[in-house]
Every structure is written in C-alpha cells, then in structure tokens.
Design a protein around this motif. Structure first.
Motif, PDB file in Angstrom:
ATOM      1  N   ALA A 187      32.437  29.962  16.587  1.00 21.87           N
ATOM      2  CA  ALA A 187      32.093  28.907  17.544  1.00 21.87           C
ATOM      3  C   ALA A 187      33.043  28.972  18.740  1.00 21.87           C
ATOM      4  O   ALA A 187      32.612  28.894  19.896  1.00 21.87           O
ATOM      5  CB  ALA A 187      32.155  27.541  16.877  1.00 21.87           C
ATOM      6  N   PHE A 238      21.860  26.719  18.997  1.00 23.77           N
ATOM      7  CA  PHE A 238      21.551  26.308  17.622  1.00 23.77           C
ATOM      8  C   PHE A 238      20.492  27.234  17.031  1.00 23.77           C
ATOM      9  O   PHE A 238      20.577  27.631  15.876  1.00 23.77           O
ATOM     10  CB  PHE A 238      21.033  24.865  17.574  1.00 23.77           C
ATOM     11  CG  PHE A 238      22.111  23.833  17.603  1.00 23.77           C
ATOM     12  CD1 PHE A 238      23.001  23.693  16.557  1.00 23.77           C
ATOM     13  CD2 PHE A 238      22.220  22.972  18.685  1.00 23.77           C
ATOM     14  CE1 PHE A 238      23.985  22.732  16.571  1.00 23.77           C
ATOM     15  CE2 PHE A 238      23.208  22.004  18.712  1.00 23.77           C
ATOM     16  CZ  PHE A 238      24.093  21.882  17.660  1.00 23.77           C
ATOM     17  N   TYR A 245      21.988  30.724  16.062  1.00 25.26           N
ATOM     18  CA  TYR A 245      22.724  30.720  14.797  1.00 25.26           C
ATOM     19  C   TYR A 245      21.806  30.431  13.611  1.00 25.26           C
ATOM     20  O   TYR A 245      22.040  30.932  12.513  1.00 25.26           O
ATOM     21  CB  TYR A 245      23.898  29.746  14.846  1.00 25.26           C
ATOM     22  CG  TYR A 245      25.092  30.341  15.556  1.00 25.26           C
ATOM     23  CD1 TYR A 245      25.784  31.410  14.988  1.00 25.26           C
ATOM     24  CD2 TYR A 245      25.523  29.867  16.779  1.00 25.26           C
ATOM     25  CE1 TYR A 245      26.873  31.976  15.617  1.00 25.26           C
ATOM     26  CE2 TYR A 245      26.614  30.428  17.424  1.00 25.26           C
ATOM     27  CZ  TYR A 245      27.279  31.482  16.832  1.00 25.26           C
ATOM     28  OH  TYR A 245      28.356  32.041  17.468  1.00 25.26           O
ATOM     29  N   ALA A 246      20.758  29.641  13.825  1.00 30.53           N
ATOM     30  CA  ALA A 246      19.792  29.389  12.736  1.00 30.53           C
ATOM     31  C   ALA A 246      19.084  30.678  12.358  1.00 30.53           C
ATOM     32  O   ALA A 246      18.883  30.965  11.170  1.00 30.53           O
ATOM     33  CB  ALA A 246      18.781  28.322  13.159  1.00 30.53           C
ATOM     34  N   SER A 249      21.397  32.788  10.281  1.00 32.98           N
ATOM     35  CA  SER A 249      21.459  32.247   8.930  1.00 32.98           C
ATOM     36  C   SER A 249      20.210  32.636   8.135  1.00 32.98           C
ATOM     37  O   SER A 249      20.311  33.072   6.979  1.00 32.98           O
ATOM     38  CB  SER A 249      21.600  30.721   8.999  1.00 32.98           C
ATOM     39  OG  SER A 249      21.666  30.159   7.720  1.00 32.98           O
ATOM     40  N   ILE A 277      26.848  29.572   7.051  1.00 29.08           N
ATOM     41  CA  ILE A 277      26.472  29.409   8.458  1.00 29.08           C
ATOM     42  C   ILE A 277      25.694  28.109   8.643  1.00 29.08           C
ATOM     43  O   ILE A 277      25.943  27.338   9.585  1.00 29.08           O
ATOM     44  CB  ILE A 277      25.651  30.619   8.950  1.00 29.08           C
ATOM     45  CG1 ILE A 277      26.513  31.886   8.931  1.00 29.08           C
ATOM     46  CG2 ILE A 277      25.092  30.373  10.355  1.00 29.08           C
ATOM     47  CD1 ILE A 277      25.727  33.181   9.128  1.00 29.08           C
ATOM     48  N   PHE A 278      24.758  27.855   7.721  1.00 34.49           N
ATOM     49  CA  PHE A 278      23.962  26.627   7.787  1.00 34.49           C
ATOM     50  C   PHE A 278      24.852  25.383   7.664  1.00 34.49           C
ATOM     51  O   PHE A 278      24.698  24.423   8.430  1.00 34.49           O
ATOM     52  CB  PHE A 278      22.904  26.635   6.680  1.00 34.49           C
ATOM     53  CG  PHE A 278      22.144  25.353   6.558  1.00 34.49           C
ATOM     54  CD1 PHE A 278      21.166  25.019   7.483  1.00 34.49           C
ATOM     55  CD2 PHE A 278      22.414  24.466   5.525  1.00 34.49           C
ATOM     56  CE1 PHE A 278      20.469  23.826   7.384  1.00 34.49           C
ATOM     57  CE2 PHE A 278      21.721  23.275   5.411  1.00 34.49           C
ATOM     58  CZ  PHE A 278      20.745  22.952   6.345  1.00 34.49           C
ATOM     59  N   TYR A 321      28.037  25.076   8.376  1.00 33.13           N
ATOM     60  CA  TYR A 321      28.831  24.913   9.592  1.00 33.13           C
ATOM     61  C   TYR A 321      27.953  24.351  10.709  1.00 33.13           C
ATOM     62  O   TYR A 321      28.393  23.484  11.468  1.00 33.13           O
ATOM     63  CB  TYR A 321      29.477  26.227  10.041  1.00 33.13           C
ATOM     64  CG  TYR A 321      30.379  25.999  11.222  1.00 33.13           C
ATOM     65  CD1 TYR A 321      31.688  25.588  11.030  1.00 33.13           C
ATOM     66  CD2 TYR A 321      29.911  26.132  12.525  1.00 33.13           C
ATOM     67  CE1 TYR A 321      32.515  25.321  12.107  1.00 33.13           C
ATOM     68  CE2 TYR A 321      30.725  25.866  13.608  1.00 33.13           C
ATOM     69  CZ  TYR A 321      32.026  25.459  13.400  1.00 33.13           C
ATOM     70  OH  TYR A 321      32.834  25.180  14.469  1.00 33.13           O
ATOM     71  N   GLY A 322      26.725  24.840  10.803  1.00 31.61           N
ATOM     72  CA  GLY A 322      25.805  24.312  11.810  1.00 31.61           C
ATOM     73  C   GLY A 322      25.563  22.831  11.633  1.00 31.61           C
ATOM     74  O   GLY A 322      25.520  22.065  12.605  1.00 31.61           O
ATOM     75  N   CYS A 323      25.427  22.385  10.382  1.00 34.32           N
ATOM     76  CA  CYS A 323      25.258  20.953  10.101  1.00 34.32           C
ATOM     77  C   CYS A 323      26.506  20.172  10.503  1.00 34.32           C
ATOM     78  O   CYS A 323      26.415  19.109  11.128  1.00 34.32           O
ATOM     79  CB  CYS A 323      24.952  20.730   8.623  1.00 34.32           C
ATOM     80  SG  CYS A 323      23.322  21.311   8.122  1.00 34.32           S
ATOM     81  N   TYR A 331      28.778  21.072  12.683  1.00 30.49           N
ATOM     82  CA  TYR A 331      28.868  21.130  14.150  1.00 30.49           C
ATOM     83  C   TYR A 331      27.946  20.089  14.764  1.00 30.49           C
ATOM     84  O   TYR A 331      28.322  19.349  15.674  1.00 30.49           O
ATOM     85  CB  TYR A 331      28.501  22.531  14.632  1.00 30.49           C
ATOM     86  CG  TYR A 331      28.798  22.766  16.084  1.00 30.49           C
ATOM     87  CD1 TYR A 331      29.974  23.400  16.478  1.00 30.49           C
ATOM     88  CD2 TYR A 331      27.911  22.376  17.076  1.00 30.49           C
ATOM     89  CE1 TYR A 331      30.249  23.626  17.812  1.00 30.49           C
ATOM     90  CE2 TYR A 331      28.176  22.590  18.410  1.00 30.49           C
ATOM     91  CZ  TYR A 331      29.348  23.219  18.769  1.00 30.49           C
ATOM     92  OH  TYR A 331      29.619  23.425  20.089  1.00 30.49           O
ATOM     93  N   PHE A 332      26.704  20.023  14.261  1.00 28.25           N
ATOM     94  CA  PHE A 332      25.738  19.061  14.783  1.00 28.25           C
ATOM     95  C   PHE A 332      26.242  17.629  14.588  1.00 28.25           C
ATOM     96  O   PHE A 332      26.173  16.810  15.505  1.00 28.25           O
ATOM     97  CB  PHE A 332      24.383  19.260  14.099  1.00 28.25           C
ATOM     98  CG  PHE A 332      23.326  18.310  14.557  1.00 28.25           C
ATOM     99  CD1 PHE A 332      22.753  18.449  15.814  1.00 28.25           C
ATOM    100  CD2 PHE A 332      22.908  17.277  13.744  1.00 28.25           C
ATOM    101  CE1 PHE A 332      21.779  17.566  16.252  1.00 28.25           C
ATOM    102  CE2 PHE A 332      21.932  16.391  14.167  1.00 28.25           C
ATOM    103  CZ  PHE A 332      21.359  16.536  15.433  1.00 28.25           C
TER     104      PHE A 332
END
Length: 152
Positions: free
Chosen positions: A19, A54, A57-58, A61, A83-84, A86-88, A90-91
């Motif tokens: 990131a 987003f 990166y999705a 993943s 990855i998922f 971390y995305g959650c 981050y969101f």
C-alpha cells in the motif's frame, strides 16, 4: 495448516508495504490521473477514479484464489485471503473511519485513531502529486503518536 496461517499473516503485513509503495510510487507517480481526484475532488460523484485501485487489488486477490482452486498454488488461498483481509482493513480505516464515506466510527477517539487521522490529514495537505508524506495506512510515523501523547 500452520504454514497457511503464517502465509496469511505475512501477506496481510506485506500488503501494508505494498500500500505504501503503490501509493508513493504508482498513485503519486504514473497513475496520478486516477488518484488526483482523491486529493482534490473535481466531481460530484460518490465514486472516485481512485476507487479503481480497489479493483486492481481485488483482481490480484481473485487470481490467487483461482490458482489455489485449480491446484496450481497450494498457498494461493492464504495469499488471496491475506490480500482480501488487508483490503477490508484498508476500506474500514481509510474510506469509512478517515474519510467518512459511510457515517460510522465517528466517535473513535483513542491514541491510535487520532494518530492515523493526523498522519492522513498531513498526507492530504498536499494537493499535488509531489512533496507528499505519510503514504502508509495502518502503520504511521511514530511522531504522530508522540503528538497525541503530548496532548494528554
């Protein structure tokens, strides 16, 4: 089993570096045109061009999920989930907590929350792509924590 848990945690932690790296060198670099509307809102839409990151990166993943599902990479599930996750995170931190795109977590007021908000505010004081600071998300420079402790 333990290797999968280790790879999940390692991937989640590595994503903070990714990131930071992608924010500093890609978003504030050659893909600034996608990220610029995040610093200076030039539209009336709830969505930003910046939201494309987003999706990027999705897709990465999902690729790891598919590699696992097709028996190409056994730890693909752990990587994809890292990855998922971390995305959650981050969101939740960036879009919901800091930018209040959904009106949740408005009353969070602990030292970590204030330090993260302050670091992100310092990042957004720069409207252009140059001279930025604080490109990470979950890990912020210690000086922002020290500022919070001095206030007490």
């Amino acid at each position: 089993m333990w290797i999968h848990i280790f790879v999940f945690i390692l991937t989640f932690c590595f994503m903070e570096f990714m990131a930071w790296f992608s924010h500093k060198y890609i978003m504030h670099g050659f893909l600034w045109n996608l990220h610029a509307d995040h610093h200076k809102k030039d539209h009336d839409s709830w969505f930003e061009r910046n939201d494309a990151f987003f999706i990027i990166y999705a897709v990465i993943s999902i690729i790891f999920f598919l590699l696992w599902q097709n028996n190409i990479l056994e730890i693909g599930l752990a990587i994809g989930l890292g990855i998922f996750a971390y995305g959650c995170a981050y969101f939740l931190v960036h879009d919901i907590f800091i930018h209040q795109r959904f009106k949740l977590f408005r009353n969070a007021n602990n030292s970590y929350a204030r330090a993260v908000r302050r670091a992100h505010k310092m990042h957004h004081k720069h409207i252009g792509k140059e001279e930025g600071e604080c490109f990470g998300m979950l890990i912020v420079p210690f000086k922002y924590f020290k500022q919070e402790f001095r206030k007490k």
